[in-house]
Design an enzyme around this catalytic site. Structure first.
Site, PDB file in Angstrom:
ATOM      1  N   HIS A 116      50.004 -46.964  73.661  1.00  0.00           N
ATOM      2  CA  HIS A 116      50.365 -46.003  74.705  1.00  0.00           C
ATOM      3  C   HIS A 116      51.891 -45.922  74.775  1.00  0.00           C
ATOM      4  O   HIS A 116      52.567 -46.941  74.932  1.00  0.00           O
ATOM      5  CB  HIS A 116      49.764 -46.432  76.051  1.00  0.00           C
ATOM      6  N   GLU A 119      54.454 -47.637  77.426  1.00  0.00           N
ATOM      7  CA  GLU A 119      54.364 -49.081  77.697  1.00  0.00           C
ATOM      8  C   GLU A 119      55.372 -49.834  76.835  1.00  0.00           C
ATOM      9  O   GLU A 119      55.023 -50.599  75.941  1.00  0.00           O
ATOM     10  CB  GLU A 119      52.912 -49.533  77.469  1.00  0.00           C
ATOM     11  N   HIS A 261      49.359 -54.031  75.851  1.00  0.00           N
ATOM     12  CA  HIS A 261      49.563 -52.870  76.716  1.00  0.00           C
ATOM     13  C   HIS A 261      50.351 -53.309  77.948  1.00  0.00           C
ATOM     14  O   HIS A 261      50.662 -54.480  78.115  1.00  0.00           O
ATOM     15  CB  HIS A 261      48.207 -52.321  77.173  1.00  0.00           C
ATOM     16  N   GLU A 337      47.277 -56.769  79.142  1.00  0.00           N
ATOM     17  CA  GLU A 337      48.199 -55.977  79.962  1.00  0.00           C
ATOM     18  C   GLU A 337      49.341 -56.899  80.360  1.00  0.00           C
ATOM     19  O   GLU A 337      49.139 -57.897  81.049  1.00  0.00           O
ATOM     20  CB  GLU A 337      47.495 -55.440  81.219  1.00  0.00           C
TER      21      GLU A 337
HETATM   22 ZN   LIG Z   1      47.926 -49.034  77.547  1.00  0.00          ZN
END
Ligand SMILES: [Zn+2]
Length: 413
Positions: A116, A119, A261, A337
């Site tokens: 993404h 990020e 992420h 994350e």
């Molecule tokens: Zn992500």
């Protein structure tokens, strides 16, 4: 928490008043926060030393690519650049393979980041890990062993086109998807800034395009203008096709798949597509996740929650971790994350880049040790001296509470 465009902010506030909904303005001018974040990065770049890569700031893609090439040149006994895919716009997606060459097949660990675009802490963390592996080799016994015994494939930016797009203008800093488009996917009257080229919206969510429960009713979108658009068909995106082919060609060899992420401080295992289904390897997932999150906590005191994606975050179909687990047979498949919980979100301040990368480093080492030893792995503290646990900063009471209650922004991460 919601972000509202300046042109409709007053109207939105009136609406909240009308419905007697109380609210608090968290950031008055988000654009200004973005611009300050970018200015700070430029200020930090002024202190860069010639020939040294500054791990305490964010880097545009050309600098990342240069770092990979330079590292492969400097540590040619350990590292090689491999091309794993080509993007929609034709750019190569690169990974660094780090490992001492052997005549017999080696087990391997795959780490990717930058899926993404916005990020930015994810590529920064992957680059720091590369640096730690190559510079500690020959000095640090655990790292030396893991580079001898295993191969590490580290791809810092999968979504190269999207990452470059997110650097191209402050208004694009929060771009998430790739930049691919298909004129046949025109979704009607869309007048926002992401609508381009004959009303076709830009980009596919590269973490919804994998060939695993693709396009199921909940967990991704059929709308090309949505942030979680899953693409025309499973594996329609060249980045996803390239990475999945690369991993399948090394089936049995790659024994851990990690995808980085941000944000939320979560260490997540399958499944993402179903909240109630528990994979058969759950016990093993929990064991390694407990070890990894404890290793993270030891460095700067940060708490990372662990659990099944659909259970602790939201349902996400067609995602890479479920694919790696179900289709590539990689038992240890995780999505991580990184920082923070919700204070700065995607605009993670520069003084948190290095601490984030530092706390993930021993967790990746634990994954390597686990892959080498298997499920009977008995936890070996790393670093053995505990030197990196000094000066730890514990999370604030508010963070602890947020973590305990899972109350975080339901923004896609
Ligand atoms: Zn992500």
């Amino acid at each position: 928490m919601v972000t509202v465009g300046a042109s409709i902010a007053d109207e939105f506030k009136d609406l909240l008043h009308d419905y007697k909904l109380s609210f608090e303005i968290y950031v008055e001018d988000y654009r200004e926060s973005i611009e300050e974040h970018l200015r700070e990065n430029l200020r930090l770049a002024e202190d860069d030393k010639v020939g040294e890569f500054n791990f305490a700031r964010y880097h545009p893609y050309n600098e990342i690519r240069q770092y990979l090439t330079d590292t492969a040149g400097r540590y040619s006994n350990l590292a090689t650049v491999v091309t794993v895919a080509h993007t929609f716009e034709g750019r190569p997606v690169l990974a660094l393979k780090i490992g001492v060459a052997k005549n017999t097949p080696k087990r391997a660990v795959w780490i990717d980041a930058g899926v993404h675009a916005r990020e930015w802490i994810a590529p920064a963390t992957a680059l720091y890990f590369i640096n730690q592996l190559v510079t500690r080799y020959g000095h640090d016994q655990t790292v030396t062993d893991l580079v001898e015994k295993l191969d590490w494939y580290i791809a810092p930016v999968i979504n190269v086109d999207g990452y470059i797009y997110s650097w191209s203008h402050p208004a694009r800093r929060l771009w998430r998807k790739s930049t691919s488009y298909d004129n046949s996917t025109c979704a009607g009257e869309n007048a926002d800034t992401t609508t381009v080229r004959n009303c076709t919206c830009l980009g596919v969510d590269l973490n919804r395009n994998w060939d695993v429960h693709w396009g199921e009713p909940i967990g991704s979108s059929w709308d090309p203008c949505s942030g979680t658009y899953h693409g025309r068909s499973p594996v329609s995106e060249p980045e996803v096709k390239g990475v999945s082919d690369f991993i399948l060609q090394r089936r049995g060899e790659i024994q851990a798949y990690l995808s980085l992420h941000s944000y939320g401080q979560l260490w997540m295992y399958p499944y993402g597509y179903n909240a109630t289904k528990v994979p058969k390897d759950n016990k093993d997932h929990v064991k390694l996740s407990e070890i990894a999150t404890a290793a993270i906590r030891k460095v700067h005191g940060k708490q990372y929650q662990h659990g099944r994606v659909a259970d602790i975050l939201y349902v996400a179909t067609g995602n890479s971790k479920d694919w790696a687990y179900e289709k590539a047979g990689i038992v240890h498949s995780y999505a991580i994350e990184l920082r923070d919980v919700w204070e700065y979100g995607f605009l993670l301040p520069h003084d948190q880049i290095l601490p984030t990368a530092q706390e993930l480093f021993p967790a990746f080492i634990q994954v390597g040790l686990y892959v080498w030893d298997g499920p009977n792995y008995e936890y070996i503290p790393y670093p053995a001296s505990g030197a990196e646990s000094t000066g730890r900063l514990l999370d604030s009471t508010v963070y602890q509470w947020l973590l305990a209650t899972s109350l975080m922004m339901r923004i896609f991460i």
